[in-house]
Motif scaffolding. Sequence first.
Motif, PDB file in Angstrom:
ATOM      1  N   ASP A  27       9.925   2.996  -1.854  1.00  0.00           N
ATOM      2  CA  ASP A  27       9.015   1.844  -0.975  1.00  0.00           C
ATOM      3  C   ASP A  27       8.861   2.115   0.081  1.00  0.00           C
ATOM      4  N   GLN A  28      10.017   2.121   1.016  1.00  0.00           N
ATOM      5  CA  GLN A  28       9.694   2.443   2.484  1.00  0.00           C
ATOM      6  C   GLN A  28       9.305   3.970   2.885  1.00  0.00           C
ATOM      7  N   ALA A  29       9.532   4.966   2.119  1.00  0.00           N
ATOM      8  CA  ALA A  29       8.844   6.142   2.412  1.00  0.00           C
ATOM      9  C   ALA A  29       7.284   6.158   2.290  1.00  0.00           C
ATOM     10  N   GLN A  30       6.959   5.406   1.260  1.00  0.00           N
ATOM     11  CA  GLN A  30       5.399   5.072   1.028  1.00  0.00           C
ATOM     12  C   GLN A  30       4.793   4.344   2.033  1.00  0.00           C
ATOM     13  N   ALA A  31       5.580   3.315   2.476  1.00  0.00           N
ATOM     14  CA  ALA A  31       5.168   2.410   3.524  1.00  0.00           C
ATOM     15  C   ALA A  31       4.828   3.197   4.837  1.00  0.00           C
ATOM     16  N   LEU A  32       5.810   4.063   5.308  1.00  0.00           N
ATOM     17  CA  LEU A  32       5.735   4.995   6.380  1.00  0.00           C
ATOM     18  C   LEU A  32       4.681   6.054   6.357  1.00  0.00           C
ATOM     19  N   ALA A  33       4.627   6.475   5.274  1.00  0.00           N
ATOM     20  CA  ALA A  33       3.491   7.447   4.966  1.00  0.00           C
ATOM     21  C   ALA A  33       2.088   6.985   5.227  1.00  0.00           C
ATOM     22  N   VAL A  34       1.869   5.634   4.685  1.00  0.00           N
ATOM     23  CA  VAL A  34       0.544   5.077   4.808  1.00  0.00           C
ATOM     24  C   VAL A  34       0.549   4.550   6.512  1.00  0.00           C
ATOM     25  N   HIS A  35       1.459   4.011   6.987  1.00  0.00           N
ATOM     26  CA  HIS A  35       1.586   3.783   8.441  1.00  0.00           C
ATOM     27  C   HIS A  35       1.114   4.883   9.194  1.00  0.00           C
ATOM     28  N   LEU A  36       1.566   6.345   9.047  1.00  0.00           N
ATOM     29  CA  LEU A  36       1.194   7.344   9.853  1.00  0.00           C
ATOM     30  C   LEU A  36      -0.193   7.736   9.488  1.00  0.00           C
ATOM     31  N   VAL A  37      -0.744   7.759   8.319  1.00  0.00           N
ATOM     32  CA  VAL A  37      -2.046   8.112   7.938  1.00  0.00           C
ATOM     33  C   VAL A  37      -3.185   7.127   8.578  1.00  0.00           C
ATOM     34  N   ASP A  38      -2.733   5.821   8.515  1.00  0.00           N
ATOM     35  CA  ASP A  38      -3.373   4.780   9.005  1.00  0.00           C
ATOM     36  C   ASP A  38      -3.567   4.778  10.594  1.00  0.00           C
ATOM     37  N   HIS A  39      -2.472   5.599  11.418  1.00  0.00           N
ATOM     38  CA  HIS A  39      -2.440   5.699  12.923  1.00  0.00           C
ATOM     39  C   HIS A  39      -2.700   7.286  13.197  1.00  0.00           C
ATOM     40  N   GLY A  40      -3.512   7.810  12.343  1.00  0.00           N
ATOM     41  CA  GLY A  40      -4.194   9.040  12.992  1.00  0.00           C
ATOM     42  C   GLY A  40      -3.491  10.361  12.289  1.00  0.00           C
ATOM     43  N   HIS A  41      -2.555  10.389  11.416  1.00  0.00           N
ATOM     44  CA  HIS A  41      -2.073  11.544  10.761  1.00  0.00           C
ATOM     45  C   HIS A  41      -2.882  12.227   9.713  1.00  0.00           C
ATOM     46  N   ASP A  42      -3.111  13.458  10.049  1.00  0.00           N
ATOM     47  CA  ASP A  42      -3.970  14.405   9.078  1.00  0.00           C
ATOM     48  C   ASP A  42      -3.153  14.802   8.111  1.00  0.00           C
ATOM     49  N   GLY A  43      -1.745  14.769   8.093  1.00  0.00           N
ATOM     50  CA  GLY A  43      -1.088  15.453   7.452  1.00  0.00           C
ATOM     51  C   GLY A  43       0.703  15.176   7.251  1.00  0.00           C
ATOM     52  N   LEU A  44       1.269  15.249   6.105  1.00  0.00           N
ATOM     53  CA  LEU A  44       2.939  14.771   6.017  1.00  0.00           C
ATOM     54  C   LEU A  44       3.410  16.025   5.669  1.00  0.00           C
TER      55      LEU A  44
END
Length: 295
Positions: A27-44
Motif C-alpha cells: 500500500d505504501q509502495a503504491q502511495a509513493l509511486a503515485v506521489h512521485l508521478v503526481d510531482h513530475g516523474h515520468d518513470g519509476l
Amino acid sequence: MAGAPALGRVLSAMVTPMRDDGSIDLDQAQALAVHLVDHGHDGLVVSGTTGESPTTSAEEKVDLLRAVVEAVGDRAVVIAGTGSNDTAKSVEETRLAQKVGADAVLAVTPYYNKPPQAGLVAHFIAIADASDLPVMVYDIPGRSGIAIARETYVRIAEHPGICAVKDARADYWLASELMQATGLDWYSGDDAANLLHFANGAVGFVGVTSQVAPTAYREMADAVLAGRWDDARAVHRRLAPIVEAVMNVTQGAIMAKAALVEQGLIGGPTVRLPLVPADEVQRGLVREALAVVSA
C-alpha cells in the motif's frame, strides 16, 4: 534533446517500503509511486538496488511490480530491475516482468563473478531476447567490479531491444563518445552528476534523491530542456545538501528511507540486513538538508 525519450527524463529508483517486521508494504509502495508521478516523474524503477533487490525474493518482486503498475497505470513508465549475476535468473525475471506489466527492464552489469566482455555481451543479449520489453543497461563498475567496454557497448547497441544506459561510471568523455557511437539513450545514474550528464547529452536521469525532492528535479530537467542553464544550475546547487546527505552519509536506500520518513511519505525506515536504519545523527543530517531544499 529533441523529442521525449521513450523511457522518460525524470525517473527514480524507488525504495521498497517495509513494515517494522521487514515485510513489504504494498500500500505504501503504491502511495509513493503515485506521489512521485503526481510531482513530475515520468518513470519509476522498481526493485533496483535502492529497492533492496538483493534481499527481496522473486515472489516479492512480482507482487511489488504488480502493485506499482496498478497504481500508476499508463501515467508513467515502470521499469523492473531484473538484472543479476546469474543470466538464467535475469532471463526468468525479465519474462515475469513482462507478464506482470512492466514497460521496460533495467539490467545491471553482472557483479562479483567478473565475466569477460564476451560474457557481458551474451548476458545482455540473453536478457533482451527474453521479452519484448526495452532494456536499459546499468553500468556501475564501483559496485559490479567490472566496466562495460566500448566495444561491448557497440555490439549490444545493435540489438533492437537494448535502448538505453544508466551510467554511474563518471567517465564523461567516454559517455560522450558512446552516445554518438551507439545512439543509445543515456541516463545519469549518479545524483551528483545529473547536470553534468545533461550538459554532455544525456536525455534524463535515474535518481535516488529525486524521490525525496521530485519537484526540484522536475524543475531542473525542464530548465535544461528549455535551455535555461542558469536556472538548472541554481536547482542543482540547491539540491547539493540533500544529495550529500542521501548519497554520501551512508548507503542510499538507508538515507532515502530516512528522508521519506521525515516527509511522512512512508511509515518507517526499516531496511533488510545487511543494511541497517539510519541512526539519530544521520536522521538529523537528513532533516537539515531537507530544510535547505524546501526553503
